[in-house]
Design an enzyme around this catalytic site. Structure first.
Site, PDB file in Angstrom:
ATOM      1  N   SER A 244       3.406 -16.963  31.833  1.00 50.44           N
ATOM      2  CA  SER A 244       3.588 -17.948  32.890  1.00 50.44           C
ATOM      3  C   SER A 244       3.668 -17.262  34.245  1.00 50.44           C
ATOM      4  O   SER A 244       4.154 -16.128  34.356  1.00 50.44           O
ATOM      5  CB  SER A 244       4.904 -18.693  32.626  1.00 50.44           C
ATOM      6  OG  SER A 244       5.324 -19.368  33.788  1.00 50.44           O
TER       7      SER A 244
ATOM      8  N   TYR B 239      14.588 -18.371  30.688  1.00 51.37           N
ATOM      9  CA  TYR B 239      13.229 -18.750  30.255  1.00 51.37           C
ATOM     10  C   TYR B 239      12.220 -17.728  30.780  1.00 51.37           C
ATOM     11  O   TYR B 239      11.394 -17.196  30.022  1.00 51.37           O
ATOM     12  CB  TYR B 239      12.893 -20.158  30.763  1.00 51.37           C
ATOM     13  CG  TYR B 239      11.415 -20.414  30.831  1.00 51.37           C
ATOM     14  CD1 TYR B 239      10.675 -20.614  29.666  1.00 51.37           C
ATOM     15  CD2 TYR B 239      10.735 -20.442  32.054  1.00 51.37           C
ATOM     16  CE1 TYR B 239       9.298 -20.820  29.727  1.00 51.37           C
ATOM     17  CE2 TYR B 239       9.378 -20.650  32.128  1.00 51.37           C
ATOM     18  CZ  TYR B 239       8.658 -20.839  30.961  1.00 51.37           C
ATOM     19  OH  TYR B 239       7.304 -21.033  31.024  1.00 51.37           O
TER      20      TYR B 239
ATOM     21  N   LYS C 125       9.621 -14.664  28.880  1.00 52.83           N
ATOM     22  CA  LYS C 125       8.187 -14.394  29.084  1.00 52.83           C
ATOM     23  C   LYS C 125       7.980 -12.927  29.458  1.00 52.83           C
ATOM     24  O   LYS C 125       7.071 -12.270  28.952  1.00 52.83           O
ATOM     25  CB  LYS C 125       7.623 -15.308  30.177  1.00 52.83           C
ATOM     26  CG  LYS C 125       7.626 -16.789  29.821  1.00 52.83           C
ATOM     27  CD  LYS C 125       6.655 -17.111  28.702  1.00 52.83           C
ATOM     28  CE  LYS C 125       6.680 -18.582  28.312  1.00 52.83           C
ATOM     29  NZ  LYS C 125       5.908 -18.880  27.102  1.00 52.83           N
TER      30      LYS C 125
HETATM   31  N1  UFG Z   1       9.352 -30.983  42.461  1.00 48.44           N
HETATM   32  C1  UFG Z   1       9.896 -32.043  43.153  1.00 48.44           C
HETATM   33  N2  UFG Z   1      10.466 -33.063  42.432  1.00 48.44           N
HETATM   34  C2  UFG Z   1      10.510 -33.066  41.064  1.00 48.44           C
HETATM   35  C3  UFG Z   1       9.944 -31.970  40.370  1.00 48.44           C
HETATM   36  C4  UFG Z   1       9.375 -30.940  41.105  1.00 48.44           C
HETATM   37  O1  UFG Z   1       9.876 -32.063  44.382  1.00 48.44           O
HETATM   38  O2  UFG Z   1      11.045 -34.010  40.477  1.00 48.44           O
HETATM   39  C5  UFG Z   1       8.702 -29.891  43.219  1.00 48.44           C
HETATM   40  C6  UFG Z   1       9.339 -28.540  42.994  1.00 48.44           C
HETATM   41  O3  UFG Z   1      10.417 -28.349  43.871  1.00 48.44           O
HETATM   42  C7  UFG Z   1       8.158 -27.604  43.240  1.00 48.44           C
HETATM   43  C8  UFG Z   1       6.953 -28.418  42.764  1.00 48.44           C
HETATM   44  O4  UFG Z   1       7.379 -29.777  42.759  1.00 48.44           O
HETATM   45  O5  UFG Z   1       8.006 -27.378  44.623  1.00 48.44           O
HETATM   46  C9  UFG Z   1       6.498 -28.033  41.366  1.00 48.44           C
HETATM   47  O6  UFG Z   1       7.609 -28.083  40.486  1.00 48.44           O
HETATM   48  P1  UFG Z   1       7.433 -28.068  38.891  1.00 48.44           P
HETATM   49  O7  UFG Z   1       8.776 -28.184  38.282  1.00 48.44           O
HETATM   50  O8  UFG Z   1       6.391 -29.048  38.483  1.00 48.44           O
HETATM   51  O9  UFG Z   1       6.806 -26.639  38.625  1.00 48.44           O
HETATM   52  P2  UFG Z   1       7.422 -25.181  38.917  1.00 48.44           P
HETATM   53  O10 UFG Z   1       6.420 -24.486  39.767  1.00 48.44           O
HETATM   54  O11 UFG Z   1       8.790 -25.206  39.396  1.00 48.44           O
HETATM   55  O12 UFG Z   1       7.504 -24.591  37.456  1.00 48.44           O
HETATM   56  C10 UFG Z   1       6.381 -24.576  36.642  1.00 48.44           C
HETATM   57  C11 UFG Z   1       6.764 -24.686  35.165  1.00 48.44           C
HETATM   58  C12 UFG Z   1       7.474 -23.464  34.707  1.00 48.44           C
HETATM   59  C13 UFG Z   1       6.702 -22.269  35.044  1.00 48.44           C
HETATM   60  C14 UFG Z   1       6.386 -22.238  36.516  1.00 48.44           C
HETATM   61  C15 UFG Z   1       5.497 -21.091  36.854  1.00 48.44           C
HETATM   62  O13 UFG Z   1       7.588 -25.787  34.968  1.00 48.44           O
HETATM   63  O14 UFG Z   1       7.614 -23.530  33.303  1.00 48.44           O
HETATM   64  O15 UFG Z   1       5.678 -23.414  36.875  1.00 48.44           O
HETATM   65  O16 UFG Z   1       5.464 -20.910  38.239  1.00 48.44           O
HETATM   66  F1  UFG Z   1       7.355 -21.165  34.710  1.00 48.44           F
END
Ligand code: UFG
Length: 349
Positions: free
Chosen positions: A115, A139, A143
């Protein structure tokens, strides 16, 4: 001759899309749901050695696998902070067990789901495969550990050929609308949440932070269509069976693949608000927003350098955010409660 592939976690979001692409690509696939199956296989093998009544159950390994794609694992960041041992047990020990079983059966070709989380909060973007690695939660550490374990295993026995794929943010669904993402409970990730707002299961999206140093203040990520991601696995399998690599930055020289890592992303950064706007266009639905503070541990901007995968795997993402949102809405509108029913899937009033 078609190849036999064992897929762990083949019923999950990325796993199910990859199994479909494998079948369409002429591979023979045996799918295991989750990692628990791995220890079951070991039990069966022990039993088979002791007796003769479980021959059929041993069939997993009667088939000679050409490669294993290992998706199975837990992936909720918050849960991993609460229950680190569960994550180390499931993800790390589960992978060690799988590697042992593979070695015992002479299958030493592995594609592993890593990831972009291993880049932590990147100091520079795009993230290249050489960027510094760090983990900010258990988590992410699983990885990182598994990547290191794979490197050691290859080092100890160069017959192992391992490709570690670092996924950026998979979204969307198969264009058929028959399979897609269906998280249990309240979605942690952006697009499953947006989808549930669009179908009326949740009142509004909470935007985690609008004071980042980005174009509109919201977090930027590299969203990739899940079908593109699935195709990245086919490209990785092709590479395992033809392990010569034309080196990306020196096309006249070659290497033979050992344990190699590739980013799977589009190379483009998209903000939360841009993603929401694209989904609104695709669905014709308004997504109400509630602005909130930053989510702990979130990076500001993460996107991939895709050069290495393009040069060495001959793979690149074909779809943009319009197609991601179109296909996700197609899945969501046909299956507003995912694979479940309104009762089974925690409808919010
Ligand atoms: N976000 C919101 N509201 C929400 C959910 C997310 O504003 O309800 C924002 C987050 O702050 C972030 C973006 O949307 O800026 C993306 O968030 P995600 O949770 O969809 O994805 P992440 O990049 O945080 O994490 C994802 C996966 C992880 C992985 C990671 C790798 O969930 O498992 O990408 O960078 F490890």
């Amino acid at each position: 001759m078609s190849k036999n592939i064992l897929v762990t976690g083949g019923a999950g979001y990325i796993g199910s899309h990859t199994v479909l692409q494998l079948l369409l690509g002429g591979y023979k696939v045996i799918k295991m749901v989750g990692i628990v199956g791995i220890s079951l296989i070991i039990d069966k093998l022990l039993l088979v050695q002791r007796g003769n009544t479980l021959i059929i159950k041993q069939s997993y390994w009667v088939v000679r696998f050409d490669a294993v794609i290992h998706f199975a694992g837990l992936k909720a960041v918050g849960e991993s902070v609460e229950k680190p041992l569960l994550y180390y047990d499931n993800n790390v020990i589960g992978t060690i067990t799988l590697l042992e079983v593979m070695a015992a059966h002479g299958c030493k070709n592995l594609v592993f789901s890593s990831s972009a989380t291993v880049y932590g909060w990147p100091k520079e973007v795009p993230c290249t495969e050489e960027s510094p690695l760090s983990a900010v939660n258990p988590y992410g550490r699983t990885k990182l550990f598994i990547e290191e374990i794979c490197r050691d295993v290859h080092h100890s026995d160069p017959e192992w050929k391992i490709i570690l794929l670092r996924y950026f943010n998979p979204v969307g669904a198969h264009p058929s609308g028959h399979i897609g993402e269906d998280p249990r409970g309240i979605p942690n990730n952006l697009m499953p949440f947006v989808q549930q707002v669009a179908v009326g299961r949740r009142p509004a999206l909470t935007v985690f932070g609008n004071d980042y140093a980005t174009k509109d203040g919201t977090g930027v990520r590299d969203y990739i269509h899940v079908v593109d991601l699935a195709d990245g696995h086919i490209a990785a399998l092709r590479k395992l069976s033809d392990p010569k690599i034309e080196l990306a930055f020196n096309p006249t020289s070659y290497a033979i693949i050992g344990c190699e890592v590739y980013n799977l992303g589009t190379g483009k950064g998209t903000s939360v608000l841009e993603m929401v706007a694209a989904f609104e266009r695709a669905s014709g639905k308004k997504i109400p927003l509630v602005m909130a503070g930053r989510r702990a541990g979130d990076a500001e901007i993460v996107y991939a350098s895709t050069k290495k995968a393009e040069c060495e795997l001959d793979w690149r993402a074909r779809y943009g955010i319009e197609e991601m949102c179109r296909d996700q809405w197609n899945w969501a509108s046909k299956n507003p409660y995912g694979y479940g029913s309104p009762e089974s899937n925690g409808v919010m009033k």
